[in-house]
Design an enzyme around this catalytic site. Structure first.
Site, PDB file in Angstrom:
ATOM      1  N   CYS A 195      25.769 -32.616  24.713  1.00 25.70           N
ATOM      2  CA  CYS A 195      27.002 -33.490  24.364  1.00 25.70           C
ATOM      3  C   CYS A 195      27.748 -34.025  25.590  1.00 25.70           C
ATOM      4  O   CYS A 195      28.144 -33.367  26.625  1.00 25.70           O
ATOM      5  CB  CYS A 195      28.262 -32.736  23.773  1.00 25.70           C
ATOM      6  SG  CYS A 195      29.645 -33.543  23.323  1.00 25.70           S
ATOM      7  N   CYS A 213      36.705 -42.374  12.325  1.00 31.24           N
ATOM      8  CA  CYS A 213      36.470 -41.112  13.209  1.00 31.24           C
ATOM      9  C   CYS A 213      37.411 -40.839  14.284  1.00 31.24           C
ATOM     10  O   CYS A 213      37.658 -41.713  15.103  1.00 31.24           O
ATOM     11  CB  CYS A 213      34.996 -41.610  14.113  1.00 31.24           C
ATOM     12  SG  CYS A 213      34.389 -40.309  15.035  1.00 31.24           S
ATOM     13  N   CYS A 218      37.118 -31.861  26.132  1.00 27.53           N
ATOM     14  CA  CYS A 218      36.903 -30.709  25.514  1.00 27.53           C
ATOM     15  C   CYS A 218      36.632 -29.273  26.350  1.00 27.53           C
ATOM     16  O   CYS A 218      36.027 -29.435  27.309  1.00 27.53           O
ATOM     17  CB  CYS A 218      35.517 -30.707  24.562  1.00 27.53           C
ATOM     18  SG  CYS A 218      35.158 -29.545  23.367  1.00 27.53           S
ATOM     19  N   CYS A 242      30.795 -50.937  25.177  1.00 30.06           N
ATOM     20  CA  CYS A 242      32.027 -50.171  25.551  1.00 30.06           C
ATOM     21  C   CYS A 242      32.024 -49.478  26.780  1.00 30.06           C
ATOM     22  O   CYS A 242      33.007 -48.886  27.172  1.00 30.06           O
ATOM     23  CB  CYS A 242      32.642 -49.363  24.305  1.00 30.06           C
ATOM     24  SG  CYS A 242      31.667 -47.953  23.980  1.00 30.06           S
ATOM     25  N   GLU A 269      39.494 -43.053  22.161  1.00 32.73           N
ATOM     26  CA  GLU A 269      38.822 -44.113  21.189  1.00 32.73           C
ATOM     27  C   GLU A 269      38.517 -43.760  19.893  1.00 32.73           C
ATOM     28  O   GLU A 269      38.428 -42.604  19.563  1.00 32.73           O
ATOM     29  CB  GLU A 269      37.449 -44.457  21.754  1.00 32.73           C
ATOM     30  CG  GLU A 269      37.393 -45.295  22.781  1.00 32.73           C
ATOM     31  CD  GLU A 269      35.889 -45.430  23.345  1.00 32.73           C
ATOM     32  OE1 GLU A 269      35.086 -45.080  23.083  1.00 32.73           O
ATOM     33  OE2 GLU A 269      35.883 -46.635  24.095  1.00 32.73           O
ATOM     34  N   GLU A 277      37.421 -30.421  20.007  1.00 35.65           N
ATOM     35  CA  GLU A 277      37.067 -29.321  18.954  1.00 35.65           C
ATOM     36  C   GLU A 277      38.318 -29.101  18.253  1.00 35.65           C
ATOM     37  O   GLU A 277      39.274 -28.257  18.734  1.00 35.65           O
ATOM     38  CB  GLU A 277      36.662 -27.782  19.843  1.00 35.65           C
ATOM     39  CG  GLU A 277      36.692 -26.913  19.016  1.00 35.65           C
ATOM     40  CD  GLU A 277      35.719 -26.897  17.642  1.00 35.65           C
ATOM     41  OE1 GLU A 277      34.470 -27.433  17.741  1.00 35.65           O
ATOM     42  OE2 GLU A 277      36.311 -26.710  16.295  1.00 35.65           O
ATOM     43  N   SER A 298      28.802 -27.893  13.455  1.00 39.05           N
ATOM     44  CA  SER A 298      27.492 -28.348  14.404  1.00 39.05           C
ATOM     45  C   SER A 298      26.535 -27.138  14.616  1.00 39.05           C
ATOM     46  O   SER A 298      26.881 -26.427  15.330  1.00 39.05           O
ATOM     47  CB  SER A 298      28.204 -28.788  15.597  1.00 39.05           C
ATOM     48  OG  SER A 298      29.188 -30.107  15.297  1.00 39.05           O
ATOM     49  N   CYS A 350      28.691 -27.944  25.363  1.00 39.33           N
ATOM     50  CA  CYS A 350      27.281 -28.038  24.529  1.00 39.33           C
ATOM     51  C   CYS A 350      26.607 -28.695  25.360  1.00 39.33           C
ATOM     52  O   CYS A 350      26.916 -29.834  25.907  1.00 39.33           O
ATOM     53  CB  CYS A 350      27.746 -28.624  23.212  1.00 39.33           C
ATOM     54  SG  CYS A 350      28.724 -27.653  22.027  1.00 39.33           S
TER      55      CYS A 350
HETATM   56  N1  SAH Z   1      33.590 -30.633  18.716  1.00 36.29           N
HETATM   57  C1  SAH Z   1      33.312 -31.035  17.254  1.00 36.29           C
HETATM   58  C2  SAH Z   1      33.410 -32.177  16.844  1.00 36.29           C
HETATM   59  C3  SAH Z   1      32.968 -33.362  17.497  1.00 36.29           C
HETATM   60  S1  SAH Z   1      31.337 -33.486  17.856  1.00 36.29           S
HETATM   61  C4  SAH Z   1      31.935 -30.586  17.135  1.00 36.29           C
HETATM   62  O1  SAH Z   1      31.180 -30.109  17.925  1.00 36.29           O
HETATM   63  O2  SAH Z   1      31.460 -30.357  15.965  1.00 36.29           O
HETATM   64  C5  SAH Z   1      30.702 -34.498  16.473  1.00 36.29           C
HETATM   65  C6  SAH Z   1      29.247 -34.329  16.295  1.00 36.29           C
HETATM   66  O3  SAH Z   1      28.226 -34.974  17.277  1.00 36.29           O
HETATM   67  C7  SAH Z   1      28.935 -32.816  16.591  1.00 36.29           C
HETATM   68  O4  SAH Z   1      28.056 -32.478  15.374  1.00 36.29           O
HETATM   69  C8  SAH Z   1      28.229 -32.672  17.785  1.00 36.29           C
HETATM   70  O5  SAH Z   1      27.415 -31.793  18.042  1.00 36.29           O
HETATM   71  C9  SAH Z   1      27.273 -34.063  18.039  1.00 36.29           C
HETATM   72  N2  SAH Z   1      27.011 -34.508  19.142  1.00 36.29           N
HETATM   73  C10 SAH Z   1      27.623 -34.296  20.266  1.00 36.29           C
HETATM   74  N3  SAH Z   1      26.668 -34.937  21.259  1.00 36.29           N
HETATM   75  C11 SAH Z   1      25.987 -35.619  20.862  1.00 36.29           C
HETATM   76  C12 SAH Z   1      24.743 -36.448  21.346  1.00 36.29           C
HETATM   77  N4  SAH Z   1      24.484 -36.711  22.534  1.00 36.29           N
HETATM   78  N5  SAH Z   1      23.854 -36.913  20.367  1.00 36.29           N
HETATM   79  C13 SAH Z   1      23.895 -36.811  18.969  1.00 36.29           C
HETATM   80  N6  SAH Z   1      25.026 -35.940  18.823  1.00 36.29           N
HETATM   81  C14 SAH Z   1      26.055 -35.521  19.449  1.00 36.29           C
HETATM   82 FE1  SF4 Z   2      33.187 -30.162  22.239  1.00 38.29          FE
HETATM   83 FE2  SF4 Z   2      31.800 -30.864  20.040  1.00 38.29          FE
HETATM   84 FE3  SF4 Z   2      31.071 -32.035  22.209  1.00 38.29          FE
HETATM   85 FE4  SF4 Z   2      30.715 -29.392  21.726  1.00 38.29          FE
HETATM   86  S1  SF4 Z   2      29.657 -31.164  20.561  1.00 38.29           S
HETATM   87  S2  SF4 Z   2      31.402 -30.051  23.654  1.00 38.29           S
HETATM   88  S3  SF4 Z   2      32.541 -28.757  20.731  1.00 38.29           S
HETATM   89  S4  SF4 Z   2      32.961 -32.157  21.499  1.00 38.29           S
END
Ligand code: SAH
Ligand code: SF4
Length: 401
Positions: free
Chosen positions: A144, A130, A137, A366, A116, A193, A246, A141
């Site tokens: 996430c 975006c 990934c 969505c 998406e 990532e 992040s 995290c």
């Molecule tokens: N993998 C990369 C880029 C994609 S994530 C990264 O981790 O930076 C984009 C942003 O969304 C990152 O800062 C991530 O930590 C944040 N993110 C992920 N899951 C989230 C959630 N459930 N609520 C708020 N932010 C979140």
């Molecule tokens: Fe991957 Fe970024 Fe999500 Fe961490 S926050 S699991 S690096 S997409």
């Protein structure tokens, strides 16, 4: 006991090998395009640069998807190009437009490879896209949703560029030097990532920023990483993109839990890598993303620890309200806690916008877009990207346009 073997999937030795799909020229930088044109016989050495620029302009300035439209290229050359290559777009499986102007496309790159891409108006200079760099990934995290999904694969440069081209098709942004453009910024904050797919990300950035084509300045392209320290220098050198980190925690014990990559590259290494990021200055500040998790990382003491940690780094701080997803262990901080946190950060001289996600109406729907779990996860990801992105681009200056 009889055993039946299913040989239907075993390739026969005498069967022709599966045909490789033709190379999509949209994913080649101009230098790579020159080589491809020479190798295929579509351009002689002496004319390769000129021919590559011509073809590049058709693809990225005019947005054409059919070689026959390249009217200043000889007919025989066009036919040769069409035999060897493609410039077609991947299929848009679903398109949604929110009441606030947010647009979202579900794009099928290949069977089972769907991502998406989201456009948010009035973010950055005029509007931001975006994009995703991977499907899934490899990192996990704990807050996430994408992290719960295994990596399917890296996207190619062509697939990253296609996300921008599709947005431009839909926003009627061809030719690329059109006045009042709606798409001014790109953020790599979709799935994946980006620093684990740096080759394709760097090529895509070179293509998107090339002034013969889409021409979005590298200063308007932001790459967000969870902190792949050994790749930071290369990211800066290869792309000159803006950096977003992040962070989410100010001590190793907590960051190990939230961003497990921290065990490999702990905060001390991460901060040293950021300080050495090429080109960082007050005009090119690093964004620290900090997801607000109730009772986990949102105390005033942590806000003060954050300021201490980033001392001396030209930075902005992006507080992201946590976006809950089914089965997640966390809750979003209360607004009062977020505001108190932001006040401490602001008082220390950092801009720290908190924004409500946009496009809620289409994002809410969505989840039902696709029944596959991957898609549900991807859409959860998009929701949070809205908030993340709004903050990253909030107070962008207009230098380097
Ligand atoms: N993998 C990369 C880029 C994609 S994530 C990264 O981790 O930076 C984009 C942003 O969304 C990152 O800062 C991530 O930590 C944040 N993110 C992920 N899951 C989230 C959630 N459930 N609520 C708020 N932010 C979140
Ligand atoms: Fe991957 Fe970024 Fe999500 Fe961490 S926050 S699991 S690096 S997409």
């Amino acid at each position: 006991m009889s055993v039946t073997l299913d040989l239907s999937r075993v390739a026969r030795a005498d069967a022709a090998p599966a045909a490789k799909p033709p190379v999509n020229l949209s994913g080649l930088t101009r230098a790579q395009l020159m080589d491809a044109l020479v190798e295929s016989g579509a351009a002689e050495h002496g004319k390769a640069r000129m021919r590559a620029t011509q073809v590049f302009r058709w693809m990225h300035h005019r947005g054409v998807t059919d070689f026959t439209l390249m009217t200043d290229v000889a007919k025989e050359t066009r036919a040769r190009l069409a035999e060897a290559f493609t410039i077609a777009r991947p299929e848009v499986v679903e398109r949604q437009v929110s009441q606030d102007g947010t647009r979202k496309w579900l794009i099928r790159m290949a069977p089972g490879i769907e991502v998406e891409t989201v456009y948010i108006p009035s973010v950055g200079r005029s509007g931001a896209l975006c994009v995703s760099s991977q499907v899934g990934c490899t990192l996990n995290c704990s807050f996430c949703h994408t992290g719960t999904q295994a990596l399917v694969r890296n996207l190619t440069a062509a697939e990253i560029v296609a996300q921008v081209q599709i947005a431009k098709d839909d926003l009627l942004e061809w030719p690329s030097d059109k006045d009042d453009r709606l798409l001014s910024n790109i953020v790599f904050m979709g799935m994946g990532e980006p620093l684990y797919n740096l080759g394709s990300v760097a090529d895509a950035i070179e293509i998107i920023s090339d002034n013969e084509g889409i021409g979005i300045s590298r200063r308007r392209i932001t790459v967000s990483t969870s902190g792949v320290v050994p790749q930071l220098q290369a990211l800066g050198e290869k792309t000159q993109a803006m950096l977003a980190i992040s962070l989410h925690a100010t001590n190793d014990a907590l960051r190990d839990v939230l961003v497990p990559l921290n065990k490999k590259y702990p905060l001390e290494q991460l901060m040293a890598g950021i300080r050495a990021y090429p080109g960082i200055s007050n005009a090119r500040r690093v964004t620290f993303e900090y997801v607000m998790l109730k009772g986990v990382n949102d105390s005033p003491a942590e806000a003060r620890a954050l300021i201490k940690l980033i001392k001396g780094i030209p930075a902005k701080i992006n507080l992201i309200p946590f976006n809950p997803w089914p089965g997640s262990d966390y809750q979003c901080s209360d607004w009062a806690a977020i505001e108190a946190f932001a006040a401490i950060v602001n008082k220390a001289g950092y801009s720290s916008p908190i924004r409500t996600p946009r496009g809620r109406d289409i994002l809410a729907a969505c989840g039902q877009l696709k029944s596959e779990s991957e898609k549900v996860r991807a859409s959860a990801m998009r929701k949070l990207s809205m908030a993340a992105m709004a903050g990253v681009l909030d107070d962008e200056d207009d230098e380097g346009v």
